[in-house]
Design a protein around this motif. Structure first.
Motif, PDB file in Angstrom:
ATOM      1  N   VAL A  14       0.871  -1.168   0.000  1.00  0.00           N
ATOM      2  CA  VAL A  14       0.000   0.000   0.000  1.00  0.00           C
ATOM      3  C   VAL A  14       0.900   1.207   0.000  1.00  0.00           C
ATOM      4  N   ALA A  15       0.906   1.944  -1.097  1.00  0.00           N
ATOM      5  CA  ALA A  15       1.756   3.125  -1.230  1.00  0.00           C
ATOM      6  C   ALA A  15       3.204   2.805  -0.922  1.00  0.00           C
ATOM      7  N   GLY A  16       3.690   1.696  -1.448  1.00  0.00           N
ATOM      8  CA  GLY A  16       5.085   1.352  -1.269  1.00  0.00           C
ATOM      9  C   GLY A  16       5.373   0.589  -0.008  1.00  0.00           C
ATOM     10  N   GLU A  17       4.349   0.200   0.752  1.00  0.00           N
ATOM     11  CA  GLU A  17       4.560  -0.456   2.032  1.00  0.00           C
ATOM     12  C   GLU A  17       4.358  -1.962   1.900  1.00  0.00           C
ATOM     13  N   ALA A  18       5.176  -2.750   2.596  1.00  0.00           N
ATOM     14  CA  ALA A  18       4.962  -4.195   2.630  1.00  0.00           C
ATOM     15  C   ALA A  18       3.717  -4.505   3.440  1.00  0.00           C
ATOM     16  N   THR A  19       3.081  -5.650   3.151  1.00  0.00           N
ATOM     17  CA  THR A  19       1.911  -6.060   3.919  1.00  0.00           C
ATOM     18  C   THR A  19       2.170  -7.407   4.569  1.00  0.00           C
ATOM     19  N   ASP A  74       5.373  -2.362  -7.537  1.00  0.00           N
ATOM     20  CA  ASP A  74       4.610  -3.015  -8.594  1.00  0.00           C
ATOM     21  C   ASP A  74       3.680  -1.980  -9.208  1.00  0.00           C
ATOM     22  N   HIS A  75       2.825  -2.416 -10.148  1.00  0.00           N
ATOM     23  CA  HIS A  75       1.976  -1.468 -10.861  1.00  0.00           C
ATOM     24  C   HIS A  75       0.879  -0.904  -9.960  1.00  0.00           C
ATOM     25  N   ASP A  76       0.381  -1.679  -9.006  1.00  0.00           N
ATOM     26  CA  ASP A  76      -0.621  -1.151  -8.080  1.00  0.00           C
ATOM     27  C   ASP A  76      -0.037  -0.041  -7.220  1.00  0.00           C
ATOM     28  N   VAL A  77       1.181  -0.250  -6.726  1.00  0.00           N
ATOM     29  CA  VAL A  77       1.852   0.777  -5.941  1.00  0.00           C
ATOM     30  C   VAL A  77       2.106   2.015  -6.793  1.00  0.00           C
ATOM     31  N   ALA A  78       2.495   1.804  -8.056  1.00  0.00           N
ATOM     32  CA  ALA A  78       2.747   2.935  -8.957  1.00  0.00           C
ATOM     33  C   ALA A  78       1.500   3.792  -9.110  1.00  0.00           C
ATOM     34  N   ARG A  79       0.342   3.155  -9.205  1.00  0.00           N
ATOM     35  CA  ARG A  79      -0.888   3.927  -9.364  1.00  0.00           C
ATOM     36  C   ARG A  79      -1.180   4.775  -8.129  1.00  0.00           C
ATOM     37  N   VAL A  80      -0.836   4.273  -6.943  1.00  0.00           N
ATOM     38  CA  VAL A  80      -1.008   5.065  -5.723  1.00  0.00           C
ATOM     39  C   VAL A  80      -0.110   6.294  -5.776  1.00  0.00           C
TER      40      VAL A  80
END
Length: 275
Positions: free
Chosen positions: A145-150, A249-255
């Motif tokens: 989430v916004a570059g953060e590990a989960t 990843d691409h999801d993080v990039a979109r954030v």
């Protein structure tokens, strides 16, 4: 904004200069291989302006990293060395694709309620704790989430720092020299997130990379990473002409794109499978 080729030229020079203060850089065929301290490793990268990188150069670079006690890793821009992916895979490496983003528009600092951001000095007595927080936050990431590990998909990631802290001498030296700017997020007196930017003077133009934005597991999903990244960009822009990052990843990039970053390319990262 400069053209994309000009930006990639600038970032290639950034990565060529960044490892120099940390130790020797070996020329291995078409690759530059930093062989400084294992506490602050740098990946091998193609020398700016070189042509195709053959597999023998990749293997020789990996051997030099192993001999120096460093992790095996090669990074490059897809737009500059498109054939290197095949050479890296042939050398037994796994290749990841990371969106390369530039801080393009003015960013609003996103402050979750009750959270404050602080710069960390070289003599901060909690420096080892901040290092451990980052190590913990990136342990077995399953997403971001916004570059953060989960949390790990097989259970909840731990949220207590129980292992001995890492050595801090190199980080202290980098902070004191201004080569790392470390920032933390604090809520109710507890440090909950950490990140940094790494400024380098590139022939009279300061450039800085946002790295290591990480939040403890139980504090995720509240915009902490985006807020911390925004604060880091705001600080970096006090002196830097360009600020960039490679998203996980691409999801993080979109954030990141929603908070003012623009994609300018792709970073390839090649490491042994399982790393």
């Amino acid at each position: 904004m400069p053209s994309r080729p000009d930006l990639l030229d600038l970032l290639e020079r950034y990565f060529a200069l960044s490892p120099v203060p940390d130790g020797p850089v070996l020329g291995v065929g078409a690759l530059d291989v930093p062989v400084g301290t294992p506490e602050w490793p740098h990946p091998a990268r193609p020398r700016p302006g070189v042509g195709p990188v053959p597999i023998d150069d990749v293997r020789a670079a990996l051997a030099a990293q192993v001999e120096a006690g460093l992790p095996e890793a090669v990074e490059w821009f897809a737009e500059r060395n498109p054939g290197l992916s095949q050479a890296a895979r042939s050398a037994g490496l796994h290749v990841d694709e990371l969106p390369l983003l530039l801080a393009a528009d003015p960013l609003e600092v996103l402050l979750p309620p009750g959270v404050r951001f602080f710069l960390v000095g070289a003599e901060d007595p909690q420096l080892a704790t901040y290092q451990r927080l980052a190590q913990l936050a990136f342990t077995v990431p399953a997403g971001s989430v916004a570059g953060e590990a989960t949390a790990t998909p097989t259970g909840t990631a731990p949220d207590r720092m129980v292992d001995p802290p890492q050595p801090t001498d190199v980080l202290r030296e980098r902070i004191a020299a201004g080569r790392t700017v470390l920032m933390i997020a604090v809520e109710d007196g507890e440090t909950v997130a950490v990140g940094s930017h790494q400024p380098v003077d590139v022939e009279g133009t300061e450039v800085s990379e946002i790295v290591g934005v990480a939040t403890l597991p139980r504090f995720r999903g509240r915009g902490m990473g985006a807020g911390l990244a925004s604060a880091l960009v705001e600080h970096a822009r006090e002196t830097a002409a360009q600020v960039f990052l490679s998203a996980g990843d691409h999801d993080v990039a979109r954030v990141y794109e929603r908070v003012g970053f623009a994609r300018i390319g792709t970073t390839f990262v090649a490491e042994p499978a399982g790393d």
